[in-house]
Design a protein around this motif. Structure first.
Motif, PDB file in Angstrom:
ATOM      1  N   VAL A  93       0.835  -1.211   0.000  1.00 20.58           N
ATOM      2  CA  VAL A  93       0.000   0.000   0.000  1.00 20.58           C
ATOM      3  C   VAL A  93       0.863   1.252   0.000  1.00 20.58           C
ATOM      4  O   VAL A  93       0.542   2.251  -0.660  1.00 20.58           O
ATOM      5  CB  VAL A  93      -0.960  -0.025   1.211  1.00 20.58           C
ATOM      6  CG1 VAL A  93      -1.688   1.309   1.352  1.00 20.58           C
ATOM      7  CG2 VAL A  93      -1.957  -1.158   1.072  1.00 20.58           C
ATOM      8  N   GLY A  94       1.988   1.198   0.731  1.00 24.98           N
ATOM      9  CA  GLY A  94       2.887   2.356   0.741  1.00 24.98           C
ATOM     10  C   GLY A  94       3.466   2.649  -0.633  1.00 24.98           C
ATOM     11  O   GLY A  94       3.518   3.814  -1.071  1.00 24.98           O
ATOM     12  N   ILE A  95       3.898   1.592  -1.336  1.00 25.95           N
ATOM     13  CA  ILE A  95       4.429   1.780  -2.694  1.00 25.95           C
ATOM     14  C   ILE A  95       3.342   2.303  -3.623  1.00 25.95           C
ATOM     15  O   ILE A  95       3.566   3.218  -4.425  1.00 25.95           O
ATOM     16  CB  ILE A  95       5.015   0.453  -3.217  1.00 25.95           C
ATOM     17  CG1 ILE A  95       6.267   0.080  -2.407  1.00 25.95           C
ATOM     18  CG2 ILE A  95       5.355   0.560  -4.692  1.00 25.95           C
ATOM     19  CD1 ILE A  95       6.823  -1.285  -2.740  1.00 25.95           C
ATOM     20  N   LEU A 157      12.230   2.640  -4.374  1.00 28.17           N
ATOM     21  CA  LEU A 157      13.400   1.770  -4.222  1.00 28.17           C
ATOM     22  C   LEU A 157      13.950   1.800  -2.802  1.00 28.17           C
ATOM     23  O   LEU A 157      14.377   0.770  -2.261  1.00 28.17           O
ATOM     24  CB  LEU A 157      14.485   2.189  -5.226  1.00 28.17           C
ATOM     25  CG  LEU A 157      14.147   1.962  -6.708  1.00 28.17           C
ATOM     26  CD1 LEU A 157      15.271   2.485  -7.584  1.00 28.17           C
ATOM     27  CD2 LEU A 157      13.893   0.480  -6.984  1.00 28.17           C
ATOM     28  N   MET A 158      13.927   2.978  -2.184  1.00 26.29           N
ATOM     29  CA  MET A 158      14.472   3.084  -0.829  1.00 26.29           C
ATOM     30  C   MET A 158      13.591   2.417   0.218  1.00 26.29           C
ATOM     31  O   MET A 158      14.005   2.260   1.377  1.00 26.29           O
ATOM     32  CB  MET A 158      14.669   4.550  -0.461  1.00 26.29           C
ATOM     33  CG  MET A 158      15.755   5.253  -1.273  1.00 26.29           C
ATOM     34  SD  MET A 158      17.397   4.517  -1.070  1.00 26.29           S
ATOM     35  CE  MET A 158      17.791   5.055   0.590  1.00 26.29           C
ATOM     36  N   SER A 159      12.370   2.042  -0.164  1.00 27.69           N
ATOM     37  CA  SER A 159      11.520   1.323   0.786  1.00 27.69           C
ATOM     38  C   SER A 159      11.972  -0.120   0.981  1.00 27.69           C
ATOM     39  O   SER A 159      11.497  -0.801   1.886  1.00 27.69           O
ATOM     40  CB  SER A 159      10.060   1.353   0.305  1.00 27.69           C
ATOM     41  OG  SER A 159       9.928   0.646  -0.917  1.00 27.69           O
ATOM     42  N   PHE A 160      12.899  -0.584   0.142  1.00 32.52           N
ATOM     43  CA  PHE A 160      13.459  -1.935   0.284  1.00 32.52           C
ATOM     44  C   PHE A 160      14.825  -1.844   0.956  1.00 32.52           C
ATOM     45  O   PHE A 160      15.697  -1.086   0.511  1.00 32.52           O
ATOM     46  CB  PHE A 160      13.590  -2.601  -1.087  1.00 32.52           C
ATOM     47  CG  PHE A 160      12.279  -2.796  -1.794  1.00 32.52           C
ATOM     48  CD1 PHE A 160      11.475  -3.890  -1.505  1.00 32.52           C
ATOM     49  CD2 PHE A 160      11.849  -1.871  -2.738  1.00 32.52           C
ATOM     50  CE1 PHE A 160      10.267  -4.067  -2.161  1.00 32.52           C
ATOM     51  CE2 PHE A 160      10.643  -2.048  -3.390  1.00 32.52           C
ATOM     52  CZ  PHE A 160       9.841  -3.137  -3.098  1.00 32.52           C
ATOM     53  N   ALA A 161      15.003  -2.626   2.020  1.00 34.80           N
ATOM     54  CA  ALA A 161      16.253  -2.560   2.782  1.00 34.80           C
ATOM     55  C   ALA A 161      17.454  -2.952   1.930  1.00 34.80           C
ATOM     56  O   ALA A 161      18.536  -2.371   2.050  1.00 34.80           O
ATOM     57  CB  ALA A 161      16.160  -3.464   4.014  1.00 34.80           C
ATOM     58  N   THR A 162      17.276  -3.915   1.031  1.00 31.24           N
ATOM     59  CA  THR A 162      18.383  -4.359   0.175  1.00 31.24           C
ATOM     60  C   THR A 162      18.867  -3.231  -0.719  1.00 31.24           C
ATOM     61  O   THR A 162      20.066  -3.002  -0.886  1.00 31.24           O
ATOM     62  CB  THR A 162      17.940  -5.546  -0.692  1.00 31.24           C
ATOM     63  OG1 THR A 162      17.441  -6.580   0.156  1.00 31.24           O
ATOM     64  CG2 THR A 162      19.097  -6.065  -1.523  1.00 31.24           C
ATOM     65  N   VAL A 163      17.920  -2.495  -1.275  1.00 29.38           N
ATOM     66  CA  VAL A 163      18.290  -1.389  -2.150  1.00 29.38           C
ATOM     67  C   VAL A 163      19.000  -0.301  -1.369  1.00 29.38           C
ATOM     68  O   VAL A 163      19.943   0.325  -1.860  1.00 29.38           O
ATOM     69  CB  VAL A 163      17.033  -0.841  -2.858  1.00 29.38           C
ATOM     70  CG1 VAL A 163      17.357   0.390  -3.696  1.00 29.38           C
ATOM     71  CG2 VAL A 163      16.411  -1.920  -3.730  1.00 29.38           C
ATOM     72  N   ARG A 164      18.554  -0.056  -0.130  1.00 26.88           N
ATOM     73  CA  ARG A 164      19.227   0.961   0.698  1.00 26.88           C
ATOM     74  C   ARG A 164      20.679   0.586   0.945  1.00 26.88           C
ATOM     75  O   ARG A 164      21.569   1.429   0.900  1.00 26.88           O
ATOM     76  CB  ARG A 164      18.483   1.117   2.028  1.00 26.88           C
ATOM     77  CG  ARG A 164      17.191   1.891   1.915  1.00 26.88           C
ATOM     78  CD  ARG A 164      16.758   2.425   3.269  1.00 26.88           C
ATOM     79  NE  ARG A 164      16.523   1.340   4.214  1.00 26.88           N
ATOM     80  CZ  ARG A 164      15.353   0.763   4.406  1.00 26.88           C
ATOM     81  NH1 ARG A 164      14.306   1.143   3.695  1.00 26.88           N
ATOM     82  NH2 ARG A 164      15.215  -0.199   5.282  1.00 26.88           N
TER      83      ARG A 164
END
Length: 366
Positions: A93-95, A157-164
């Motif tokens: 929902v956030g995305i 993209l920054m909502s994913f820890a891996t991408v961060r």
């Protein structure tokens, strides 16, 4: 009310509760959007509001997704989900909220453009200031939409820890990456910088009349990389932005749309020029294409066989000037044909007769 709804949902199975919350939120959000836009359409029909019409036209589809997703984001905690599924649902929902909100912002830029275009019209006379503003507005609009897109993409993209974590690692090599990208995108960057220069120094503007590469046309669109010209025969000429920084071209509407049109006539030396001047004055007074500024006849050359007359006439813009030139040329030629046909260009030649023949008998006696 909230406590009552919570107690009611607690009495239902978890899967049914989640389904009711998600489905009900989306349906309620869609109905809310339909109601708001129904009111906007009614207001537009009653008042003719430009703002209401533009909002309905541009924001209808985007808000049909954004409002339900926003309401779902607010009501999602009411869904009786386990911590794992609830966290996954919040992530989705956030995305969706980020994407749909970015879509709404992009469409809102179009609404702002409509408001400006409604106030500043290109079809008015003496529209130089309007063309300046619209040229800047078009480029700023593209910059704004691009920024919204890239910020939204970055937030998703920054909502994913891996991408961060990957992003943090890439920051250490940002200098090397920027150099590589700079070399790879040198042409694109030069066009982008040329776009900034054109938008604010304005050697060309929207709706300017240009002569480029031997082609006559109007500037129809200025993109990030190209200038689209609509030529007189409705073809399109596409040129890179940096062309207008590096190469010469003609701008017929740089400071004003008014132009002088030139007509050349070649006539015999015996033509009375004053009669042509009088006829030109009669022609321009009788045509709506003439703007009343200039109507002159000059003898600009005396060639071996003909005189060259240059007729200057003025018009409000390039298109009208072309039509006026054709009209003046046609009517002056008809005037000379009717009243002074002997003064049309001619070639003179002197033919000597044969020498007299000497009789044969005389020749013998001599």
């Amino acid at each position: 009310m909230k406590d009552y709804a919570t107690r009611l949902l607690d009495q239902l199975p978890e899967s049914l509760t989640a389904l009711l919350v998600i489905g009900g939120s989306l349906l309620l959000g869609w109905l809310l959007k339909v109601g708001i836009f129904w009111l906007l359409r009614a207001y537009e029909r009653r008042t003719g509001s430009t703002l209401a019409g533009s909002v309905v036209r541009h924001l209808g589809r985007a808000t049909a997704f954004f409002v339900p997703v926003l309401l779902l984001a607010v009501l999602l905690p009411l869904a009786a989900l386990a911590p794992g599924p609830l966290e996954a649902a919040r992530r989705v929902v956030g995305i969706a909220s980020i994407v749909t909100f970015a879509w709404v912002l992009m469409q809102a830029v179009d609404v702002l453009e409509d408001l400006v275009l409604a106030h500043y019209r290109l079809d008015r006379d003496n529209n130089l200031s309007v063309r300046k503003l619209l040229t800047q507005l078009q480029f700023v609009k593209k910059i704004g939409v691009s920024l919204i897109f890239f910020v939204a993409l970055a937030l998703v993209l920054m909502s994913f820890a891996t991408v961060r974590r990957i992003g943090a690692g890439l920051l250490t090599s940002a200098g090397i990456v920027s150099v590589i990208v700079g070399f790879a995108a040198q042409r694109s960057l030069s066009n982008l910088l040329a776009g900034f220069q054109i938008a604010f120094t304005q050697p060309i503007r929207i709706d300017d009349v240009l002569v480029v590469e031997g082609e006559w046309g109007r500037v129809e669109e200025i993109t990030f990389t190209n200038v689209i010209m609509k030529l007189w025969d409705e073809r399109r000429l596409v040129l890179p932005l940096d062309y207008f920084i590096e190469k010469p071209f003609q701008n017929w509407t740089r400071t004003s749309s008014q132009l002088l049109g030139t007509v050349f006539l070649h006539v015999d030396y015996s033509l009375p020029v004053e009669a042509v001047r009088a006829e030109l004055a009669r022609i321009v007074v009788g045509t709506p294409r003439w703007d009343g500024r200039v109507a002159l006849v000059h003898v600009t050359d005396a060639q071996e066989r003909t005189l060259q007359l240059r007729i200057l006439v003025s018009a409000a813009d390039a298109s009208i000037a072309f039509e006026l030139r054709c009209e003046v040329r046609e009517k002056l030629v008809a005037f000379i044909q009717t009243h002074y046909p002997e003064c049309l260009p001619k070639t003179r030649a002197v033919v000597d007769g044969p020498e007299p023949l000497v009789p044969a008998s005389s020749a013998l006696l001599g």
